[in-house]
Design an enzyme around this catalytic site. Structure first.
Site, PDB file in Angstrom:
ATOM      1  N   ARG A 153       2.579 -28.841  -6.135  1.00 54.33           N
ATOM      2  CA  ARG A 153       2.156 -29.328  -8.101  1.00 54.33           C
ATOM      3  C   ARG A 153       0.845 -30.276  -8.560  1.00 54.33           C
ATOM      4  O   ARG A 153       0.923 -30.986  -9.052  1.00 54.33           O
ATOM      5  CB  ARG A 153       4.090 -30.292  -7.870  1.00 54.33           C
ATOM      6  CG  ARG A 153       5.253 -29.784  -7.854  1.00 54.33           C
ATOM      7  CD  ARG A 153       6.064 -30.791  -7.815  1.00 54.33           C
ATOM      8  NE  ARG A 153       5.529 -31.681  -6.806  1.00 54.33           N
ATOM      9  CZ  ARG A 153       6.134 -32.038  -6.005  1.00 54.33           C
ATOM     10  NH1 ARG A 153       7.965 -32.463  -6.771  1.00 54.33           N
ATOM     11  NH2 ARG A 153       6.190 -32.247  -4.577  1.00 54.33           N
ATOM     12  N   LEU A 201       3.648  12.110   1.301  1.00 55.79           N
ATOM     13  CA  LEU A 201       4.282  13.184   1.535  1.00 55.79           C
ATOM     14  C   LEU A 201       3.404  14.046   2.361  1.00 55.79           C
ATOM     15  O   LEU A 201       3.218  15.000   3.518  1.00 55.79           O
ATOM     16  CB  LEU A 201       5.215  14.486   1.078  1.00 55.79           C
ATOM     17  CG  LEU A 201       6.378  14.900   1.685  1.00 55.79           C
ATOM     18  CD1 LEU A 201       6.920  14.106   2.445  1.00 55.79           C
ATOM     19  CD2 LEU A 201       6.912  16.238   0.791  1.00 55.79           C
ATOM     20  N   THR A 211      -9.943  -4.725   0.992  1.00 55.57           N
ATOM     21  CA  THR A 211     -10.706  -5.166   1.848  1.00 55.57           C
ATOM     22  C   THR A 211     -11.107  -4.579   2.800  1.00 55.57           C
ATOM     23  O   THR A 211     -12.523  -4.349   3.153  1.00 55.57           O
ATOM     24  CB  THR A 211      -9.757  -5.878   3.261  1.00 55.57           C
ATOM     25  OG1 THR A 211      -9.325  -5.024   3.486  1.00 55.57           O
ATOM     26  CG2 THR A 211      -9.416  -7.407   2.150  1.00 55.57           C
ATOM     27  N   GLY A 212     -11.455  -2.793   2.407  1.00 58.07           N
ATOM     28  CA  GLY A 212     -11.155  -1.969   3.614  1.00 58.07           C
ATOM     29  C   GLY A 212     -11.363  -1.962   4.736  1.00 58.07           C
ATOM     30  O   GLY A 212     -11.707  -1.008   5.591  1.00 58.07           O
ATOM     31  N   THR A 215      -8.151  -1.059  -0.141  1.00 56.30           N
ATOM     32  CA  THR A 215      -8.538  -1.118  -1.541  1.00 56.30           C
ATOM     33  C   THR A 215      -9.165  -2.289  -1.768  1.00 56.30           C
ATOM     34  O   THR A 215     -10.221  -2.276  -2.830  1.00 56.30           O
ATOM     35  CB  THR A 215      -7.802  -1.225  -2.230  1.00 56.30           C
ATOM     36  OG1 THR A 215      -6.617   0.394  -2.343  1.00 56.30           O
ATOM     37  CG2 THR A 215      -8.484  -0.369  -3.339  1.00 56.30           C
ATOM     38  N   GLN A 221       2.335  -5.636  -3.316  1.00 54.36           N
ATOM     39  CA  GLN A 221       2.705  -5.933  -2.090  1.00 54.36           C
ATOM     40  C   GLN A 221       3.897  -5.144  -1.462  1.00 54.36           C
ATOM     41  O   GLN A 221       4.064  -4.582  -2.198  1.00 54.36           O
ATOM     42  CB  GLN A 221       2.512  -7.916  -1.137  1.00 54.36           C
ATOM     43  CG  GLN A 221       0.691  -7.864  -1.179  1.00 54.36           C
ATOM     44  CD  GLN A 221       0.788  -8.360  -2.576  1.00 54.36           C
ATOM     45  OE1 GLN A 221       1.139  -9.077  -3.519  1.00 54.36           O
ATOM     46  NE2 GLN A 221      -0.515  -8.406  -2.588  1.00 54.36           N
ATOM     47  N   LYS A 245       0.109   4.770  -8.769  1.00 49.97           N
ATOM     48  CA  LYS A 245       0.266   5.750  -8.534  1.00 49.97           C
ATOM     49  C   LYS A 245       1.713   6.485  -9.997  1.00 49.97           C
ATOM     50  O   LYS A 245       1.858   6.796 -10.450  1.00 49.97           O
ATOM     51  CB  LYS A 245       0.170   6.898  -7.956  1.00 49.97           C
ATOM     52  CG  LYS A 245       0.433   8.474  -8.819  1.00 49.97           C
ATOM     53  CD  LYS A 245       0.744   9.570  -7.123  1.00 49.97           C
ATOM     54  CE  LYS A 245       1.667  10.652  -8.321  1.00 49.97           C
ATOM     55  NZ  LYS A 245       1.626  12.280  -7.828  1.00 49.97           N
ATOM     56  N   ASN A 258      -5.348  -9.806  -4.068  1.00 46.46           N
ATOM     57  CA  ASN A 258      -4.915  -9.634  -2.804  1.00 46.46           C
ATOM     58  C   ASN A 258      -4.498  -7.912  -2.635  1.00 46.46           C
ATOM     59  O   ASN A 258      -4.812  -7.413  -2.011  1.00 46.46           O
ATOM     60  CB  ASN A 258      -4.185 -10.741  -1.951  1.00 46.46           C
ATOM     61  CG  ASN A 258      -2.338 -10.753  -2.573  1.00 46.46           C
ATOM     62  OD1 ASN A 258      -2.108 -10.346  -3.621  1.00 46.46           O
ATOM     63  ND2 ASN A 258      -1.440 -11.035  -2.070  1.00 46.46           N
ATOM     64  N   ALA A 259      -3.757  -7.779  -4.061  1.00 44.94           N
ATOM     65  CA  ALA A 259      -3.559  -6.463  -3.904  1.00 44.94           C
ATOM     66  C   ALA A 259      -4.406  -5.196  -4.934  1.00 44.94           C
ATOM     67  O   ALA A 259      -5.136  -5.948  -5.047  1.00 44.94           O
ATOM     68  CB  ALA A 259      -1.936  -6.689  -4.989  1.00 44.94           C
ATOM     69  N   GLY A 260      -4.487  -4.482  -4.481  1.00 41.82           N
ATOM     70  CA  GLY A 260      -5.250  -3.198  -4.890  1.00 41.82           C
ATOM     71  C   GLY A 260      -4.343  -1.799  -4.860  1.00 41.82           C
ATOM     72  O   GLY A 260      -3.929  -1.744  -3.598  1.00 41.82           O
ATOM     73  N   HIS A 261      -4.948  -1.286  -5.971  1.00 41.99           N
ATOM     74  CA  HIS A 261      -4.345  -0.024  -6.389  1.00 41.99           C
ATOM     75  C   HIS A 261      -5.395   1.016  -6.855  1.00 41.99           C
ATOM     76  O   HIS A 261      -6.059   0.336  -7.236  1.00 41.99           O
ATOM     77  CB  HIS A 261      -3.235   0.228  -7.583  1.00 41.99           C
ATOM     78  CG  HIS A 261      -2.916  -0.531  -7.852  1.00 41.99           C
ATOM     79  ND1 HIS A 261      -1.964  -1.089  -7.831  1.00 41.99           N
ATOM     80  CD2 HIS A 261      -3.486  -0.287  -9.244  1.00 41.99           C
ATOM     81  CE1 HIS A 261      -1.630  -2.021  -9.500  1.00 41.99           C
ATOM     82  NE2 HIS A 261      -2.992  -1.369 -10.611  1.00 41.99           N
ATOM     83  N   ASP A 266       0.817  -1.619  -0.081  1.00 46.05           N
ATOM     84  CA  ASP A 266      -0.221   0.352   0.080  1.00 46.05           C
ATOM     85  C   ASP A 266       1.086   1.401   0.077  1.00 46.05           C
ATOM     86  O   ASP A 266       0.749   2.369   0.297  1.00 46.05           O
ATOM     87  CB  ASP A 266      -0.479   0.329   1.055  1.00 46.05           C
ATOM     88  CG  ASP A 266      -1.675  -1.333   0.753  1.00 46.05           C
ATOM     89  OD1 ASP A 266      -2.284  -1.619   0.121  1.00 46.05           O
ATOM     90  OD2 ASP A 266      -2.102  -1.980   2.073  1.00 46.05           O
TER      91      ASP A 266
HETATM   92  P1  IMP Z   1      -1.998 -12.841   1.828  1.00 44.63           P
HETATM   93  O1  IMP Z   1      -1.505 -12.402   1.147  1.00 44.63           O
HETATM   94  O2  IMP Z   1      -4.301 -12.682   1.194  1.00 44.63           O
HETATM   95  O3  IMP Z   1      -2.211 -14.466   2.052  1.00 44.63           O
HETATM   96  O4  IMP Z   1      -2.278 -12.092   3.052  1.00 44.63           O
HETATM   97  C1  IMP Z   1      -1.618 -11.757   4.213  1.00 44.63           C
HETATM   98  C2  IMP Z   1      -0.768 -10.722   4.728  1.00 44.63           C
HETATM   99  O5  IMP Z   1      -0.141  -9.841   3.289  1.00 44.63           O
HETATM  100  C3  IMP Z   1      -1.773  -9.911   5.384  1.00 44.63           C
HETATM  101  O6  IMP Z   1      -1.623  -9.437   6.493  1.00 44.63           O
HETATM  102  C4  IMP Z   1      -2.205  -9.499   4.209  1.00 44.63           C
HETATM  103  O7  IMP Z   1      -2.755  -7.450   5.180  1.00 44.63           O
HETATM  104  C5  IMP Z   1      -0.899  -8.665   3.829  1.00 44.63           C
HETATM  105  N1  IMP Z   1      -1.642  -8.233   1.933  1.00 44.63           N
HETATM  106  C6  IMP Z   1      -1.977  -8.591   0.862  1.00 44.63           C
HETATM  107  N2  IMP Z   1      -1.665  -8.418   0.440  1.00 44.63           N
HETATM  108  C7  IMP Z   1      -1.291  -6.901   0.814  1.00 44.63           C
HETATM  109  C8  IMP Z   1      -1.484  -5.729  -0.134  1.00 44.63           C
HETATM  110  O8  IMP Z   1      -1.732  -5.717  -1.152  1.00 44.63           O
HETATM  111  N3  IMP Z   1      -1.279  -4.452   0.695  1.00 44.63           N
HETATM  112  C9  IMP Z   1      -0.853  -4.596   1.860  1.00 44.63           C
HETATM  113  N4  IMP Z   1      -0.988  -5.963   2.596  1.00 44.63           N
HETATM  114  C10 IMP Z   1      -1.191  -6.605   1.676  1.00 44.63           C
END
Ligand code: IMP
Length: 427
Positions: free
Chosen positions: A142, A331, A300-301, A298, A223, A18, A38-41, A13
């Site tokens: 595998r 900043l 999970t809120g 972004t 991440q 950006k 799991n990522a989000g931007h 995050d």
């Molecule tokens: P997972 O990647 O969903 O298995 O989560 C494992 C850990 O990584 C948890 O603490 C999540 O909150 C963190 N995490 C996963 N993706 C992100 C991200 O895009 N930003 C910040 N933390 C993340």
């Protein structure tokens, strides 16, 4: 020819979206190498505001080829949803290629993610419940299903039959959860394959061709290094390698071809989920940073934990990844602070150490040592040149450069593309 990697320099995050969006105006290829949805931007550009999870931000530049590498785990439904939004905004998606070797997230992965988290009780990791860990587990075991498998009815059925039977045994016998239907999953994933087929390729070859043609290539990590499976705060990490090694294995690019590595760090720190976070601030300060920085996930809120800039962790990130430049984001979020802090060391019992440990026990027993500096208490939002920043802000940034030992190439003072101070051109 330049291959530039952009990686997360903290716990995710950091505002990589950006920075990548900013740099793609000069790139010809943008390739994402690990993680999943799991990522989000959030990308704010002239087309609008977009919340992306899988597709590289390069998609907004009409000349850029975008790659989702073999190191990414793909939730096909999420990918299709993102493609639909892009199409609605008339953004061309023909230049998006997904590695045929990327693993697929299947319906039982998010379910198992949640069940496994519940079974961890007090030691839960705080995952995003997107099935990332279980999908990488199957890859390593595998038994996973790859994008290319979605394109062949027989292979898909045979691999799915094996997998669904095994997962249903696990779901019903260990977790007391109803079984999932093989037939439904098969039909659904066959359809995903049909829809995504035009994008599924051997992306390593596309990259090799780009290298041969001396194209400007941007490698995009998700991440951050402190969540790296090997080098992060294990076990409170994600299941992939956000650090630079992940770019080689997640794309098939030779290490020696990566000339430049930029780490993106916020001017402070945040972390979502559980695990060590030495510079986490006390409630009132954290609350202020969270409100002003809109520090809610972004994906999970969830409210992010907030704290001060950790120069010890940043230097570790620089060493580990061979970072040659920093991008400092947000900043402006510090604009109102009367005092700003930089963590310069960790106190461990009676000693002060200036390195990061891989032991959970050590992480949890250290306290940060801070250098306090006067804040600038004025807006930096309109500033476009380093010299025009308030003097205290310049001092703060110079001190970060000094402790971390790396020049700051970009400073972001707001979410929009133009709200940036560019000190060093990248390509
Ligand atoms: P997972 O990647 O969903 O298995 O989560 C494992 C850990 O990584 C948890 O603490 C999540 O909150 C963190 N995490 C996963 N993706 C992100 C991200 O895009 N930003 C910040 N933390 C993340």
């Amino acid at each position: 020819m330049t291959v530039q990697a952009v990686i997360g320099g903290q716990w995710g995050d950091e505002g990589k979206g950006k920075i990548v969006d900013l740099l793609t105006s000069r790139a010809e290829v943008v390739a994402r190498y690990q993680g999943g949805d799991n990522a989000g931007h959030t990308v704010v550009n002239p087309y609008g505001t977009f919340h992306m999870h899988l597709i590289p931000s390069g998609i907004f530049s009409s000349e850029v080829t975008c790659i989702i590498g073999n190191g990414v785990v793909v939730n096909p439904q999420r990918l299709i949803d993102e493609l639909v939004v892009l199409r609605q905004h008339k953004i061309s998606i023909e230049r998006l290629f997904i590695s045929e070797a990327a693993h697929v997230i299947l319906p039982f992965h998010p379910i198992l993610d949640q069940l496994e988290e519940e079974s961890r009780g007090n030691s839960s990791i705080g995952t995003t419940h997107r099935g990332i860990g279980p999908a990488y587990t199957d890859k390593a075991a595998r038994v996973g299903i790859r994008m290319v498998d979605l394109l062949d009815e027989e292979i898909l059925l045979s691999r799915l039959t094996q997998m669904v039977n095994a997962k249903n045994r696990l779901l019903t016998k260990v977790y007391n959860h109803p079984p999932l239907s093989l037939h439904e999953i098969y039909l659904k994933y066959l359809e995903y394959g049909r829809q995504l087929a035009p994008h599924i390729r051997d992306t390593r070859q596309i990259l090799m061709q780009a290298l041969r043609e001396d194209k400007r290539i941007l490698l995009e990590g998700a991440q951050g290094t402190m969540l790296d499976l090997d080098f992060g705060t294990y076990p409170y990490v994600t299941s992939s390698s956000p650090s630079i090694g992940g770019a080689c294995t997640g794309l098939g690019i030779p290490p020696a071809r990566i000339q430049r590595v930029m780490a993106v760090c916020k001017a402070y720190c945040t972390r979502v989920g559980a695990g060590p976070f030495p510079t986490e601030a006390e409630d009132e300060i954290a609350e202020g940073l969270r409100e002003r920085g809109h520090e809610f996930g972004t994906t999970t809120g969830r409210a992010r934990r907030c704290g001060w800039f950790d120069a010890v962790a940043a230097r570790y990130v620089v060493d580990l990844n061979g970072v040659n430049s920093l991008a400092i984001t947000k900043l402006d979020v510090l604009d109102e602070e009367p005092v700003v802090r930089i963590c310069t060391g960790y106190r461990l019992n009676d000693a002060v150490v200036d390195y990061v440990s891989t032991s959970q026990l050590l992480w949890e027993s250290l306290t940060p040592v801070y250098e306090d500096m006067p804040g600038w208490q004025s807006s930096t939002r309109q500033v476009r040149a380093f010299e025009d920043l308030p003097e205290q802000a310049q001092t703060f940034l110079r001190r970060i450069e000094e402790i971390v030992g790396t020049p700051i190439a970009i400073i972001s003072v707001g979410p929009k593309r133009e709200e940036s101070i560019i000190r060093q051109t990248v390509f």
